[in-house]
Structures are given as C-alpha cells and as structure tokens.
Design an enzyme around this catalytic site. Structure first.
Site, PDB file in Angstrom:
ATOM      1  N   GLY A  67      -8.442  -9.294   0.204  1.00  0.00           N
ATOM      2  CA  GLY A  67      -7.388  -9.795   0.643  1.00  0.00           C
ATOM      3  C   GLY A  67      -6.888 -11.026   0.521  1.00  0.00           C
ATOM      4  N   GLY A 118     -13.240  -4.283   1.042  1.00  0.00           N
ATOM      5  CA  GLY A 118     -14.742  -3.881   1.040  1.00  0.00           C
ATOM      6  C   GLY A 118     -15.025  -2.905  -0.116  1.00  0.00           C
ATOM      7  N   ARG A 133       0.686  -1.185   0.011  1.00  0.00           N
ATOM      8  CA  ARG A 133      -0.097   0.034   0.035  1.00  0.00           C
ATOM      9  C   ARG A 133       0.807   1.366  -0.139  1.00  0.00           C
ATOM     10  NH1 ARG A 133      -5.247  -1.882   3.924  1.00  0.00           N
ATOM     11  NH2 ARG A 133      -6.412  -2.628   2.214  1.00  0.00           N
ATOM     12  N   LYS A 171     -18.401 -17.948   2.325  1.00  0.00           N
ATOM     13  CA  LYS A 171     -19.848 -17.955   2.454  1.00  0.00           C
ATOM     14  C   LYS A 171     -20.649 -17.110   1.324  1.00  0.00           C
ATOM     15  CE  LYS A 171     -19.733 -17.741   7.361  1.00  0.00           C
ATOM     16  NZ  LYS A 171     -20.061 -17.374   8.658  1.00  0.00           N
TER      17      LYS A 171
END
Length: 407
Positions: A360, A383, A43, A203
């Site tokens: 990630g 996100g 980053r 999920k």
C-alpha cells in the site's frame, strides 16, 4: 520486456467451459471509501477484463468479495455502494443481493440470465467466511457450478471464498490472478540479472522473512526507510531520535553477514535528510550519515544516497520494490523516494528494466511521484505480495494448484 510463461500448475480461464454456467468469481472490492463514495477504483479496474470475458462466454457472473473487517453485519461495510461504480465501468447493469448466502442470494442467482452480473453482499458478514466453515461453504458452493479466483490480494487468507470454494467446485485462476502469478513466478524463478530489490518501511521486525528470502535471490538489496536506521545503528552509527529497533541490532548484523555469504550487496544510506520535528515545512538539512545529531530524526535519504541507488538501477535488469525510502507523505521528506521512482520508471519505459512493486505505501508513493504508470507491474496486493516474496505458500493459490492435479 515483460516475460510470461505458461501457467501449467494453475488452471486458467482458457481451460474452462463457462457457457450457461453459474460462475462464482472471487474478486477484491475492498476499496477505500469516502463515506458512500469510492476514493480509489484501482482494484475495480483490475478485475473488469476478467468479468467481461466470463460474461462474454455466456456465463452467469456471480461476484464475491469482502469490504473491511466487519464484526457481523455492519451496514457501513456493505458492498451496495460499489454497485453503481462497478456497473458504470462495466457499461452493464449489475444486480445486487443483500446477502451472500440464503434465500436472497438464491433468488438473485436464480433470476440471472447468461451474461448478466450479480454482486453478492460482503462475505465477511458471516463468521463462517473467515473460519472457512464447512456449513457456510455448503451454502456458498450451492450458488455456483464453477469457481474463479481473481483476488490474488486475498490469496494469503484461507477463507471460505478464497480457499474453500476451490476445494468444492471446478476452479480456475482469473486473468488478473494469472498475470500476477506469472510475473511473480518469473521474478523469483527466472529473473533477468542483475536483480535489485528495494525494501523500505518502518520496521525490520515485519520484514525479517522477506529480507532473508530476498538476499538469497537478488544481487543488490537496498534498505531504506526506518528499517535502514536499525542497520545503521547495528554498525555503530549515531541515529539521534530516529525510528529504530535496537533490540534487533544483532539480527541486522546477522542479515548483513549472511548477505555477504550469499554474494548479495546490501546498500544503506550514506547521507540523510534530518529534522528535529516531523511536520510539513519543518526546518531540515542534509548531513552525512556519520553526522546525525542527538536531537535529529532521519526522515529521508540524502541526495548522495539517492544518486547511488539511481546508478545501481541503471545497471540492474530486474527491480522489485516494497516500501518507501522516507516519510514520503510530507514534503520535503518525499524527495528521495520520488527521485528514485522516476529513474526506475524511465528505465522501465525505455525497455532496459523490468520493475515490479507492491504494498500500500509503495503504491501510494509511486502514484505520488507519477511513476507507477510506467512500472512493468504494480501489485495491488499487500500481505499476499509480501508473503509470496517471502517464499511462503498462499492458501488461495495452493488450492488452485491442488485442484489442477485432480483434473
């Protein structure tokens, strides 16, 4: 074969007059730490060109970021340990202020000369940051003349330093934000077809909106990881003791029916690597998907499934990837993800495929297979990347868009 278009809805650095200005630049320095050492500087590397450009244009570069999720001032979340690494990579000294507002920050900003760098302390040390509090915004905005948002990975948060400042100051997208927005906008709006998406992870429940949006936009939707087990179970397949959300079986069936209506092909595993214990070196075997035993756990796709996905990648022209195929952290359950990642990287490198990946676990898996470096673009956002693919508006992006309309 990367295609970019003018980013007219968003003001960019080309539109900014920065010389002599105090520029508040929001970046993402939420880097993984090992004690007081930076474990991964990806980053930091992403933001360096943007910081250097603003400095070269004669501005006072005032850097804002958060680190972790502190509850008030917690020294273990201080940005101070980042200063040395940031300075070394910039090749220039970086000053540090032990607060992001108030007397210490004001004094540090006042001491800055044109072209110099200053890193302010963790914005989340103040409750007003996440609350987007107007009083906190007053103090933060007073430190700058111009605001630059170069933190796409935080753009899904309506915080003071990610959204509020864009409403207070002349605001611009930084270079890495600009690149991310251009690539993702092109990906969703003007992709080269056929378009293929790989969605993995544990999920279905966390990616329902993503699946719904992608099936309307892509030609092929490959579902892997624990998510695939829910779809297999919804088809009446036995999955043994595999991770599964049986309460979402009806949802999975509806997704498959809707995909058929949208002319989107859904691809599920036809064979699997199974084991009765999730551990490194655990005895494992490859079985057809119809032969998973009652005591088995599906921990990776099998070679026939991997070969099928590889064949589809060869025919595709655009690929978006979020989520691994199996428990990639442990051998031999990383084989499917590794094989497919290498094929995607090879076709991208040859110019046949445009490939974008984010999240990630996805980045970790692609790095593990040594494929990430050859992808068209790797988003460091988690996100924000998912919400963009889901078709949601991101507060940090929308604030720039609104600011552009005002100018």
């Amino acid at each position: 074969m990367t295609r970019t278009a003018p980013l007219s809805p968003f003001p960019i650095l080309d539109d900014a007059e920065l010389a002599g200005k105090r520029v508040l630049i929001r970046v993402d320095l939420n880097v993984p730490m090992d004690g007081d050492k930076i474990a991964d500087a990806t980053r930091i590397d992403r933001i360096l060109p943007n910081l250097q450009e603003i400095s070269a244009k004669g501005a006072k570069v005032i850097i804002l970021s958060h680190l972790g999720r502190p509850k008030g001032r917690e020294e273990r979340y201080s940005l101070r340990p980042v200063v040395g690494e940031l300075s070394a990579r910039l090749g220039r000294p970086v000053a540090f202020a032990a607060d992001c507002v108030g007397p210490e920050a004001e004094k540090a900003v006042e001491a800055l000369k044109n072209g110099e760098y200053l890193l302010l302390e963790n914005t989340r040390f103040h409750a007003g940051e996440e609350k987007n509090d107007e009083a906190f915004l007053d103090r933060l905005a007073a430190l700058g003349d111009v605001y630059v948002n170069d933190a796409f990975s935080c753009a899904h948060r309506a915080h003071a330093s990610t959204e509020g400042l864009a409403r207070r100051l002349p605001s611009f997208a930084g270079r890495s934000m600009q690149v991310e927005l251009e690539i993702l906008t092109n990906l969703l709006s003007h992709p080269v077809r056929p378009v293929m998406a790989i969605v993995g992870g544990a999920k279905v429940s966390t990616k329902l909106e993503l699946l719904g949006n992608l099936m309307r936009r892509v030609d092929i939707l490959v579902i892997g990881g624990g998510m695939a087990n829910t779809f297999l179970a919804a088809q009446g397949k036995k999955i043994g003791k595999s991770l599964c959300e049986m309460d979402l079986a009806d949802v999975a069936r509806k997704i498959m029916a809707d995909a058929a209506t949208e002319d989107c092909e859904i691809v599920l595993p036809v064979d699997a690597v199974v084991a009765q214990k999730f551990a490194a070196g655990a005895p494992s075997r490859v079985v057809p998907i119809d032969e998973v035993g009652d005591e088995d756990m599906i921990l990776d796709i099998g070679p026939t499934s991997a070969a099928r996905v590889e064949m589809l990648i060869e025919k595709a022209r655009t690929l978006v990837w979020n989520g691994p195929f199996g428990a990639f952290e442990i051998s031999p359950f990383d084989a499917g993800t590794n094989a497919i990642a290498k094929v995607a990287a090879r076709f991208t490198k040859s110019g046949q495929l445009e490939s974008i990946a984010g999240g990630g676990d996805t980045i970790a898996a692609l790095n593990k297979s040594d494929a990430a470096k050859d992808f068209t673009y790797i988003s460091t956002a988690g996100g924000a990347f998912l919400e963009w693919l889901e078709g949601k508006e991101l507060p940090g992006v929308e604030a720039l868009r609104v600011n552009s309309r005002r100018r």
